[in-house]
Scaffold this motif. Sequence first.
Motif, PDB file in Angstrom:
ATOM      1  N   LYS A   1      52.180  43.880 -75.436  1.00  0.00           N
ATOM      2  CA  LYS A   1      51.528  44.186 -76.710  1.00  0.00           C
ATOM      3  C   LYS A   1      50.586  43.021 -76.997  1.00  0.00           C
ATOM      4  O   LYS A   1      50.984  41.859 -76.869  1.00  0.00           O
ATOM      5  N   ARG A   2      49.337  43.295 -77.352  1.00  0.00           N
ATOM      6  CA  ARG A   2      48.399  42.196 -77.583  1.00  0.00           C
ATOM      7  C   ARG A   2      48.899  41.248 -78.666  1.00  0.00           C
ATOM      8  O   ARG A   2      48.731  40.035 -78.566  1.00  0.00           O
ATOM      9  N   SER A   3      49.535  41.817 -79.704  1.00  0.00           N
ATOM     10  CA  SER A   3      50.000  40.945 -80.791  1.00  0.00           C
ATOM     11  C   SER A   3      51.069  39.979 -80.277  1.00  0.00           C
ATOM     12  O   SER A   3      51.119  38.823 -80.692  1.00  0.00           O
TER      13      SER A   3
ATOM     14  N   GLY B   1      36.298  33.273 -70.752  1.00  0.00           N
ATOM     15  CA  GLY B   1      36.766  34.602 -71.172  1.00  0.00           C
ATOM     16  C   GLY B   1      35.620  35.609 -71.153  1.00  0.00           C
ATOM     17  O   GLY B   1      34.658  35.478 -70.390  1.00  0.00           O
ATOM     18  N   ASP B   2      35.707  36.608 -72.037  1.00  0.00           N
ATOM     19  CA  ASP B   2      34.683  37.660 -72.064  1.00  0.00           C
ATOM     20  C   ASP B   2      33.290  37.098 -72.332  1.00  0.00           C
ATOM     21  O   ASP B   2      32.292  37.685 -71.912  1.00  0.00           O
ATOM     22  N   ALA B   3      33.199  35.998 -73.038  1.00  0.00           N
ATOM     23  CA  ALA B   3      31.890  35.405 -73.315  1.00  0.00           C
ATOM     24  C   ALA B   3      31.186  35.064 -72.005  1.00  0.00           C
ATOM     25  O   ALA B   3      29.965  35.130 -71.901  1.00  0.00           O
TER      26      ALA B   3
ATOM     27  N   ILE C   1      42.396  35.874 -76.971  1.00  0.00           N
ATOM     28  CA  ILE C   1      43.314  35.469 -75.890  1.00  0.00           C
ATOM     29  C   ILE C   1      42.818  34.186 -75.225  1.00  0.00           C
ATOM     30  O   ILE C   1      43.579  33.227 -75.038  1.00  0.00           O
ATOM     31  N   CYS C   2      41.534  34.143 -74.876  1.00  0.00           N
ATOM     32  CA  CYS C   2      41.030  33.004 -74.111  1.00  0.00           C
ATOM     33  C   CYS C   2      40.952  31.734 -74.968  1.00  0.00           C
ATOM     34  O   CYS C   2      41.336  30.646 -74.500  1.00  0.00           O
ATOM     35  N   GLY C   3      40.479  31.863 -76.207  1.00  0.00           N
ATOM     36  CA  GLY C   3      40.366  30.680 -77.069  1.00  0.00           C
ATOM     37  C   GLY C   3      41.720  30.052 -77.338  1.00  0.00           C
ATOM     38  O   GLY C   3      41.893  28.828 -77.247  1.00  0.00           O
TER      39      GLY C   3
ATOM     40  N   LEU D   1      37.879  27.674 -83.924  1.00  0.00           N
ATOM     41  CA  LEU D   1      37.140  28.188 -85.079  1.00  0.00           C
ATOM     42  C   LEU D   1      37.046  29.710 -84.940  1.00  0.00           C
ATOM     43  O   LEU D   1      36.376  30.220 -84.033  1.00  0.00           O
ATOM     44  N   GLU D   2      37.749  30.405 -85.812  1.00  0.00           N
ATOM     45  CA  GLU D   2      37.842  31.873 -85.704  1.00  0.00           C
ATOM     46  C   GLU D   2      37.205  32.506 -86.945  1.00  0.00           C
ATOM     47  O   GLU D   2      37.522  32.134 -88.065  1.00  0.00           O
ATOM     48  N   ARG D   3      36.331  33.495 -86.705  1.00  0.00           N
ATOM     49  CA  ARG D   3      35.611  34.097 -87.839  1.00  0.00           C
ATOM     50  C   ARG D   3      36.523  34.972 -88.711  1.00  0.00           C
ATOM     51  O   ARG D   3      36.289  35.103 -89.910  1.00  0.00           O
TER      52      ARG D   3
HETATM   53  C1  LIG Z   1      39.173  49.106 -72.993  1.00  0.00           C
HETATM   54  C2  LIG Z   1      39.608  47.773 -72.447  1.00  0.00           C
HETATM   55  C3  LIG Z   1      40.814  47.647 -71.770  1.00  0.00           C
HETATM   56  C4  LIG Z   1      41.213  46.414 -71.240  1.00  0.00           C
HETATM   57  N1  LIG Z   1      42.368  46.309 -70.556  1.00  0.00           N
HETATM   58  C5  LIG Z   1      42.725  45.123 -70.036  1.00  0.00           C
HETATM   59  C6  LIG Z   1      43.944  44.973 -69.305  1.00  0.00           C
HETATM   60  O1  LIG Z   1      44.716  45.911 -69.137  1.00  0.00           O
HETATM   61  N2  LIG Z   1      44.233  43.758 -68.783  1.00  0.00           N
HETATM   62  C7  LIG Z   1      43.394  42.679 -68.962  1.00  0.00           C
HETATM   63  O2  LIG Z   1      43.730  41.585 -68.471  1.00  0.00           O
HETATM   64  N3  LIG Z   1      42.270  42.793 -69.669  1.00  0.00           N
HETATM   65  C8  LIG Z   1      41.915  43.970 -70.203  1.00  0.00           C
HETATM   66  N4  LIG Z   1      40.775  44.071 -70.912  1.00  0.00           N
HETATM   67  C9  LIG Z   1      39.939  42.882 -71.120  1.00  0.00           C
HETATM   68  C10 LIG Z   1      40.501  42.010 -72.217  1.00  0.00           C
HETATM   69  O3  LIG Z   1      40.754  42.768 -73.365  1.00  0.00           O
HETATM   70  C11 LIG Z   1      39.494  40.931 -72.561  1.00  0.00           C
HETATM   71  O4  LIG Z   1      39.056  40.333 -71.367  1.00  0.00           O
HETATM   72  C12 LIG Z   1      40.080  39.868 -73.461  1.00  0.00           C
HETATM   73  O5  LIG Z   1      40.577  40.408 -74.645  1.00  0.00           O
HETATM   74  C13 LIG Z   1      38.998  38.867 -73.787  1.00  0.00           C
HETATM   75  O6  LIG Z   1      39.539  37.823 -74.530  1.00  0.00           O
HETATM   76  P1  LIG Z   1      38.560  36.750 -75.162  1.00  0.00           P
HETATM   77  O7  LIG Z   1      39.433  35.811 -75.881  1.00  0.00           O
HETATM   78  O8  LIG Z   1      37.626  36.246 -74.127  1.00  0.00           O
HETATM   79  O9  LIG Z   1      37.649  37.579 -76.178  1.00  0.00           O
HETATM   80  P2  LIG Z   1      38.102  38.344 -77.508  1.00  0.00           P
HETATM   81  O10 LIG Z   1      39.451  38.886 -77.405  1.00  0.00           O
HETATM   82  O11 LIG Z   1      36.982  39.277 -77.848  1.00  0.00           O
HETATM   83  O12 LIG Z   1      38.158  37.193 -78.604  1.00  0.00           O
HETATM   84  C14 LIG Z   1      36.989  36.622 -79.128  1.00  0.00           C
HETATM   85  C15 LIG Z   1      37.356  35.994 -80.464  1.00  0.00           C
HETATM   86  O13 LIG Z   1      36.224  35.271 -80.936  1.00  0.00           O
HETATM   87  C16 LIG Z   1      36.033  35.567 -82.298  1.00  0.00           C
HETATM   88  N5  LIG Z   1      34.593  35.388 -82.550  1.00  0.00           N
HETATM   89  C17 LIG Z   1      33.589  36.150 -82.059  1.00  0.00           C
HETATM   90  N6  LIG Z   1      32.410  35.684 -82.490  1.00  0.00           N
HETATM   91  C18 LIG Z   1      32.675  34.613 -83.268  1.00  0.00           C
HETATM   92  C19 LIG Z   1      31.859  33.709 -84.012  1.00  0.00           C
HETATM   93  N7  LIG Z   1      30.523  33.849 -84.038  1.00  0.00           N
HETATM   94  N8  LIG Z   1      32.449  32.700 -84.696  1.00  0.00           N
HETATM   95  C20 LIG Z   1      33.813  32.545 -84.683  1.00  0.00           C
HETATM   96  N9  LIG Z   1      34.642  33.409 -84.012  1.00  0.00           N
HETATM   97  C21 LIG Z   1      34.063  34.399 -83.317  1.00  0.00           C
HETATM   98  C22 LIG Z   1      36.502  37.016 -82.459  1.00  0.00           C
HETATM   99  O14 LIG Z   1      36.836  37.304 -83.797  1.00  0.00           O
HETATM  100  C23 LIG Z   1      37.710  37.034 -81.527  1.00  0.00           C
HETATM  101  O15 LIG Z   1      38.880  36.646 -82.183  1.00  0.00           O
HETATM  102  C24 LIG Z   1      40.362  45.286 -71.442  1.00  0.00           C
HETATM  103  C25 LIG Z   1      39.179  45.405 -72.150  1.00  0.00           C
HETATM  104  C26 LIG Z   1      38.798  46.630 -72.643  1.00  0.00           C
HETATM  105  C27 LIG Z   1      37.499  46.744 -73.396  1.00  0.00           C
END
Ligand SMILES: Cc1cc2nc3c(=O)[nH]c(=O)nc-3n(C[C@H](O)[C@H](O)[C@H](O)COP(=O)(O)OP(=O)(O)OC[C@H]3O[C@@H](n4cnc5c(N)ncnc54)[C@H](O)[C@@H]3O)c2cc1C
Length: 400
Positions: free
Chosen positions: A102-104, A291-293, A17-19, A36-38
């Motif tokens: 839906k996340r998708s 994001g989560d990172a 989502i964040c990227g 860059l997605e793994r």
């Molecule tokens: C149980 C649960 C319920 C949640 N419910 C909610 C909610 O209701 N509302 C809300 O806002 N948030 C919710 N969240 C939080 C939300 O899901 C996350 O904050 C969000 O998905 C994070 O997005 P992101 O892009 O930072 O990380 P991610 O979605 O984890 O994406 C990281 C991406 O980086 C890729 N990646 C990882 N390492 C590498 C690498 N070394 N090289 C290349 N690519 C790599 C992965 O494949 C992935 O595609 C919830 C979380 C959990 C655990």
Amino acid sequence: MNISKIDYEIAIVGGGICGLATALALHRKGLRSVVLERAESLRATGAAIGVWTNGWRALDQLGVGPMLRQKAMLIRGSREMSVDGKTIHVIPNGKEEHRCLKRSDLIEALAHGLPPQTIRFGFRIVSVEIDQLTSFPVLNLHNGGVIRAKVVLGCDGVSSIVAKSFGLKPPRISPIIERRGLTTYPKGHGFSNEFIRITEKCLLVGIVPIDDKLVFWFIDRPRLPRDSRVSREPEVLKEAMVEEMKDFPAEITEMVKNSDLDSLSYTQIRYRAPWDLLLARFRIATMTVAGDAMHVMGPFLGQGGSAGLEDAIVLARCLAKEICLDQSSNDRNLRIRFEFGLDNYIKERKTRILMLSTTTYLVGLMLGTSSTAKMLLILAIVRIFFGNPFSHAQYDCGHL
Ligand SMILES: Cc1cc2nc3c(=O)[nH]c(=O)nc-3n(C[C@H](O)[C@H](O)[C@H](O)COP(=O)(O)OP(=O)(O)OC[C@H]3O[C@@H](n4cnc5c(N)ncnc54)[C@H](O)[C@@H]3O)c2cc1C
């Protein structure tokens, strides 16, 4: 290390989502980036995500809000219920916008707005370093390949390689696990447009309708020793959940029984504690995290994903401002501009992230305690320091 040409100006690690939101925000500011997605394709693990007013503001800035609103009904409040069907209390959402996506749908909408070739699949980053001669980052790939960029944005989630390269501590492990899924009702589900929560002993079940035929649900409980031995295969997961929910009303167990197998997931909750965030350094040279990172948090406020969307807007705004100010091709000047832009991003985000993570942490503690006195104390602290129950959703990250 030899000086070689820069492959990309801005490289985003991770296409979650964040990227994707960051790439789209940069694109809307006229800046090209590469994601860059793994994985080999877009992934949407976790079924669905609750998005509040603050998240919708960010999605509107990205130009995908109106289209996504068509896919998710407005949730008008939350209803706490006992397992025998009695309402314990109802909290109306008032003026706040709360929808469950839906996340998708979210991932596809963000990716759809990007120019072709922005996302590169199968690019797994294994380490990150700074080129001693150019002071720009270098990304090492699993296959021995090397990518050079002027800016690296680590949006690689909870096990972030970019965060690790900064020396950020790994996120903490919460004792809570969450199972999530979607159930389709071809003739309509009949649930009202509310977020329903039912607690029985150590089990918390949450149900949120997405549209008239699709329902998102989650089941939380403390992790048990047997969990490490139970397979994560969807069929096995489903069977275990149905078994645990023997005391729940038939319509709730039926919902889990009839869930879509490929939507099921199991997550061990992880988080960065507020005090870890307070002391953390989020920039090295021209690299940062988002994001989560940066700020993985428990799901107790449903804000982790929306906070990542806010990061994307602020990050793109701060970088674009600096690039507009310096059109020279002098790498040193550009590097200083990028560093300044990233520092402004971190400055703007740090207070917000600290507030959100602290509230989430306290709400998590409150949900996990059986002591009424402790619960009331935490509630009072949250009210005094963090305002009304919706203050987390009222935040405005501003224009792109
Ligand atoms: C149980 C649960 C319920 C949640 N419910 C909610 C909610 O209701 N509302 C809300 O806002 N948030 C919710 N969240 C939080 C939300 O899901 C996350 O904050 C969000 O998905 C994070 O997005 P992101 O892009 O930072 O990380 P991610 O979605 O984890 O994406 C990281 C991406 O980086 C890729 N990646 C990882 N390492 C590498 C690498 N070394 N090289 C290349 N690519 C790599 C992965 O494949 C992935 O595609 C919830 C979380 C959990 C655990």
